[in-house]
Design a protein around this motif. Structure first.
Motif, short mmCIF file in Angstrom:
data_model
loop_
_atom_site.label_atom_id
_atom_site.label_comp_id
_atom_site.label_asym_id
_atom_site.label_seq_id
_atom_site.Cartn_x
_atom_site.Cartn_y
_atom_site.Cartn_z
N ASP A 29 0.83 -1.21 0.00
CA ASP A 29 0.00 0.00 0.00
C ASP A 29 0.86 1.26 0.00
O ASP A 29 0.42 2.32 -0.41
CB ASP A 29 -0.92 0.04 1.22
CG ASP A 29 -2.02 -1.01 1.15
OD1 ASP A 29 -2.34 -1.46 0.03
OD2 ASP A 29 -2.55 -1.38 2.21
N LEU A 30 2.09 1.14 0.48
CA LEU A 30 2.97 2.30 0.60
C LEU A 30 3.91 2.47 -0.58
O LEU A 30 4.32 3.58 -0.89
CB LEU A 30 3.80 2.20 1.88
CG LEU A 30 3.03 2.15 3.19
CD1 LEU A 30 4.00 1.97 4.34
CD2 LEU A 30 2.22 3.41 3.38
N ILE A 31 4.28 1.37 -1.23
CA ILE A 31 5.29 1.42 -2.28
C ILE A 31 4.62 1.20 -3.63
O ILE A 31 3.96 0.19 -3.87
CB ILE A 31 6.38 0.34 -2.06
CG1 ILE A 31 7.06 0.57 -0.71
CG2 ILE A 31 7.38 0.35 -3.20
CD1 ILE A 31 7.99 -0.55 -0.31
N ARG A 32 4.80 2.15 -4.53
CA ARG A 32 4.25 2.01 -5.88
C ARG A 32 5.31 1.58 -6.87
O ARG A 32 5.07 0.79 -7.76
CB ARG A 32 3.64 3.34 -6.34
CG ARG A 32 2.41 3.70 -5.57
CD ARG A 32 1.74 4.90 -6.16
NE ARG A 32 0.63 5.29 -5.31
CZ ARG A 32 0.09 6.47 -5.32
NH1 ARG A 32 0.54 7.39 -6.13
NH2 ARG A 32 -0.90 6.74 -4.52
N ASP A 46 19.33 -8.10 -8.49
CA ASP A 46 18.72 -9.40 -8.22
C ASP A 46 18.15 -9.47 -6.80
O ASP A 46 17.07 -10.01 -6.57
CB ASP A 46 19.74 -10.52 -8.42
CG ASP A 46 20.15 -10.68 -9.88
OD1 ASP A 46 19.41 -10.20 -10.77
OD2 ASP A 46 21.21 -11.29 -10.12
N THR A 47 18.88 -8.90 -5.85
CA THR A 47 18.41 -8.90 -4.47
C THR A 47 17.13 -8.08 -4.32
O THR A 47 16.17 -8.51 -3.66
CB THR A 47 19.49 -8.33 -3.52
OG1 THR A 47 20.68 -9.12 -3.66
CG2 THR A 47 19.03 -8.32 -2.08
N LEU A 52 11.26 -7.90 -3.54
CA LEU A 52 9.96 -7.43 -4.02
C LEU A 52 9.03 -8.60 -4.34
O LEU A 52 7.83 -8.54 -4.04
CB LEU A 52 10.13 -6.55 -5.25
CG LEU A 52 10.80 -5.19 -4.98
CD1 LEU A 52 11.04 -4.46 -6.30
CD2 LEU A 52 9.98 -4.36 -4.03
N LYS A 53 9.55 -9.67 -4.90
CA LYS A 53 8.73 -10.85 -5.18
C LYS A 53 8.16 -11.41 -3.88
O LYS A 53 6.99 -11.78 -3.81
CB LYS A 53 9.55 -11.92 -5.89
CG LYS A 53 9.79 -11.63 -7.34
CD LYS A 53 10.64 -12.73 -7.96
CE LYS A 53 11.06 -12.36 -9.37
NZ LYS A 53 11.99 -13.36 -9.94
N LYS A 54 9.00 -11.50 -2.86
CA LYS A 54 8.54 -12.04 -1.57
C LYS A 54 7.46 -11.15 -0.94
O LYS A 54 6.48 -11.65 -0.40
CB LYS A 54 9.72 -12.20 -0.62
CG LYS A 54 10.64 -13.33 -1.02
CD LYS A 54 11.84 -13.42 -0.11
CE LYS A 54 12.77 -14.51 -0.60
NZ LYS A 54 14.01 -14.57 0.17
N VAL A 55 7.66 -9.86 -1.01
CA VAL A 55 6.69 -8.92 -0.42
C VAL A 55 5.36 -9.01 -1.15
O VAL A 55 4.31 -9.10 -0.54
CB VAL A 55 7.24 -7.48 -0.43
CG1 VAL A 55 6.15 -6.49 -0.06
CG2 VAL A 55 8.41 -7.35 0.52
N TRP A 56 5.38 -9.01 -2.45
CA TRP A 56 4.15 -9.03 -3.22
C TRP A 56 3.49 -10.40 -3.24
O TRP A 56 2.29 -10.50 -3.38
CB TRP A 56 4.40 -8.51 -4.64
CG TRP A 56 4.10 -7.03 -4.72
CD1 TRP A 56 2.95 -6.50 -5.17
CD2 TRP A 56 4.91 -5.95 -4.30
NE1 TRP A 56 3.00 -5.13 -5.04
CE2 TRP A 56 4.20 -4.77 -4.52
CE3 TRP A 56 6.18 -5.86 -3.76
CZ2 TRP A 56 4.70 -3.52 -4.23
CZ3 TRP A 56 6.68 -4.60 -3.46
CH2 TRP A 56 5.95 -3.46 -3.69
N CYS A 57 4.24 -11.46 -3.08
CA CYS A 57 3.66 -12.81 -3.05
C CYS A 57 2.93 -13.08 -1.75
O CYS A 57 2.05 -13.93 -1.69
CB CYS A 57 4.73 -13.88 -3.28
SG CYS A 57 5.30 -13.95 -4.99
#
Length: 59
Positions: A29-32, A46-47, A52-57
């Motif tokens: 909700d905070l990061i676009r 890569d890191t 980001l994949k982990k946060v959005w998953c």
């Protein structure tokens, strides 16, 4: 010598007191967008992608 002792006392107090109020938030909700400097090393890019994949998953 007094200033040094007062400084140590202030540091000790800051460590003992909680700072701020913990608030649960959804990072999505905070990061676009996330920008990475074009000259960043590949490992950094890569890191960032992995995080980001982990946060959005988790959504």
């Amino acid at each position: 010598m007094w200033k040094n002792e007062q400084y140590k006392k202030n540091i000790k107090l800051e460590r003992e007191r909680p700072v701020g109020i913990p608030v649960k938030v959804d990072l999505t909700d905070l990061i676009r967008q996330v920008y990475v400097q074009p000259k960043s090393p590949k490992w950094f890019v890569d890191t960032v992608k992995d995080v980001l994949k982990k946060v959005w998953c988790q959504r």
